[in-house]
Design a protein around this motif. Structure first.
Motif, PDB file in Angstrom:
ATOM      1  N   LEU A   6      21.960 -15.940  -4.850  1.00  6.81           N
ATOM      2  CA  LEU A   6      21.891 -15.785  -6.205  1.00  6.81           C
ATOM      3  C   LEU A   6      23.109 -14.422  -6.755  1.00  6.81           C
ATOM      4  O   LEU A   6      23.773 -14.702  -7.353  1.00  6.81           O
ATOM      5  N   VAL A   7      22.828 -13.398  -5.908  1.00  6.75           N
ATOM      6  CA  VAL A   7      23.687 -12.261  -6.003  1.00  6.75           C
ATOM      7  C   VAL A   7      24.968 -12.576  -5.623  1.00  6.75           C
ATOM      8  O   VAL A   7      25.949 -11.957  -6.473  1.00  6.75           O
ATOM      9  N   LEU A   8      25.604 -13.214  -4.593  1.00  5.72           N
ATOM     10  CA  LEU A   8      26.812 -13.644  -4.204  1.00  5.72           C
ATOM     11  C   LEU A   8      27.565 -14.599  -5.077  1.00  5.72           C
ATOM     12  O   LEU A   8      28.501 -14.424  -5.646  1.00  5.72           O
ATOM     13  N   LEU A   9      26.575 -15.577  -5.932  1.00  7.21           N
ATOM     14  CA  LEU A   9      27.270 -16.395  -6.864  1.00  7.21           C
ATOM     15  C   LEU A   9      27.613 -15.563  -8.193  1.00  7.21           C
ATOM     16  O   LEU A   9      28.740 -15.844  -8.903  1.00  7.21           O
ATOM     17  N   ARG A  10      26.667 -14.475  -8.228  1.00  6.85           N
ATOM     18  CA  ARG A  10      26.860 -13.657  -9.393  1.00  6.85           C
ATOM     19  C   ARG A  10      28.201 -12.900  -9.286  1.00  6.85           C
ATOM     20  O   ARG A  10      29.170 -12.640 -10.324  1.00  6.85           O
ATOM     21  N   ARG A  11      28.419 -12.383  -8.134  1.00  3.80           N
ATOM     22  CA  ARG A  11      29.413 -11.646  -7.953  1.00  3.80           C
ATOM     23  C   ARG A  11      30.806 -12.425  -7.783  1.00  3.80           C
ATOM     24  O   ARG A  11      31.899 -11.911  -8.243  1.00  3.80           O
ATOM     25  N   HIS A  12      30.623 -13.516  -7.190  1.00  6.87           N
ATOM     26  CA  HIS A  12      32.210 -14.248  -6.932  1.00  6.87           C
ATOM     27  C   HIS A  12      32.364 -15.363  -8.084  1.00  6.87           C
ATOM     28  O   HIS A  12      33.317 -15.990  -8.064  1.00  6.87           O
ATOM     29  N   GLY A  13      31.255 -15.650  -8.746  1.00  4.28           N
ATOM     30  CA  GLY A  13      31.537 -16.742  -9.831  1.00  4.28           C
ATOM     31  C   GLY A  13      31.216 -18.216  -9.233  1.00  4.28           C
ATOM     32  O   GLY A  13      30.355 -18.908  -9.885  1.00  4.28           O
TER      33      GLY A  13
END
Length: 231
Positions: free
Chosen positions: A15-22
């Motif tokens: 979830l954090v990676l998708l928040r950071r990278h879109g």
């Protein structure tokens, strides 16, 4: 670390990676997390099931189509938000500049809520309409229930979804009581509120002669100025 706890931690990292990278593909997520693509897809499947992640198939200029993952609105809500703070500042500004403008806003809001709930808060008796009102409130997260009271009913709300706002703007509590009166077709009396230190909001509803008749239903014109509900 237990397996289940480690798995939850991996999903939080996704979830954090998708928040950071879109948006990211499963292979890219696997690279970033240093786990297998099979493992990533298993976690993504669970996140999709929970409504936190969604995917679309995109075709790159070269290579085969690939599923690209991004956060849903529910997934985005897992990250800090400050809606209450912004809303509180806006409403406080309105009241400070012109209290009449805040009253007009609350009346307009009640018009919209009344139009939205009117078809559901129905019943031949006041008791039936109060039960329907509690059901609508429960869907909004108010944890509402109806209790008997001497000569009437008591609508109880164990959660206030606008507690932080209402603490500084009690006008919201007054406006809510007016909405109850409008939908139930009778006067109500607010006995306690959470923002005043009670464990729940209590609204007394008398089963008097006015309560034996359903309120008239009107469909307000979008251009008509909102009228203030009876106090």
């Amino acid at each position: 670390m237990p397996t289940a706890e480690r798995a939850r931690g991996t999903r939080e990292e996704i979830l954090v990676l998708l928040r950071r990278h879109g948006h990211l593909s499963a292979p890219r997520l696997a690279d970033l997390l240093q786990i297998t693509s099979v493992g990533v897809r298993r976690h993504l499947g669970l996140l999709e099931r929970d409504g936190l992640v969604e995917s679309t198939v995109e075709k790159p200029k070269r290579g085969r189509p690939a599923a690209i993952y991004r956060l849903t609105d529910a997934g985005l809500e897992r990250f800090p938000r400050h809606y209450d703070e912004v809303a509180r500042e806006a409403l406080t500004f309105l009241k400070g500049r012109d209290a009449a403008t805040l009253s007009q806003f609350l009346a307009w809001r009640n018009e919209r809520l009344a139009a939205s709930y009117a078809g559901r808060v129905e019943g031949a008796t006041l008791a039936e309409r109060t039960d329907a009102m509690a059901e609508v409130l429960n869907e909004q997260g108010f944890m509402a229930e109806v209790e008997p009271a001497d000569g009437g009913l008591r609508l109880c709300q164990h959660n206030c979804t606008v507690e932080h706002l209402a603490t500084e703007l009690p006008d919201l509590c007054t406006s809510e009581a007016e909405l109850f009166e409008r939908l139930l077709g009778t006067r109500v009396e607010r006995e306690t509120t959470i923002v005043d230190g009670a464990v729940r909001c209590q609204t007394r509803i008398d089963l008097g002669t006015r309560g034996n008749h359903a309120p008239k239903r009107t469909t307000p014109s979008p251009n008509r100025k909102a009228a203030r509900s009876p106090a």
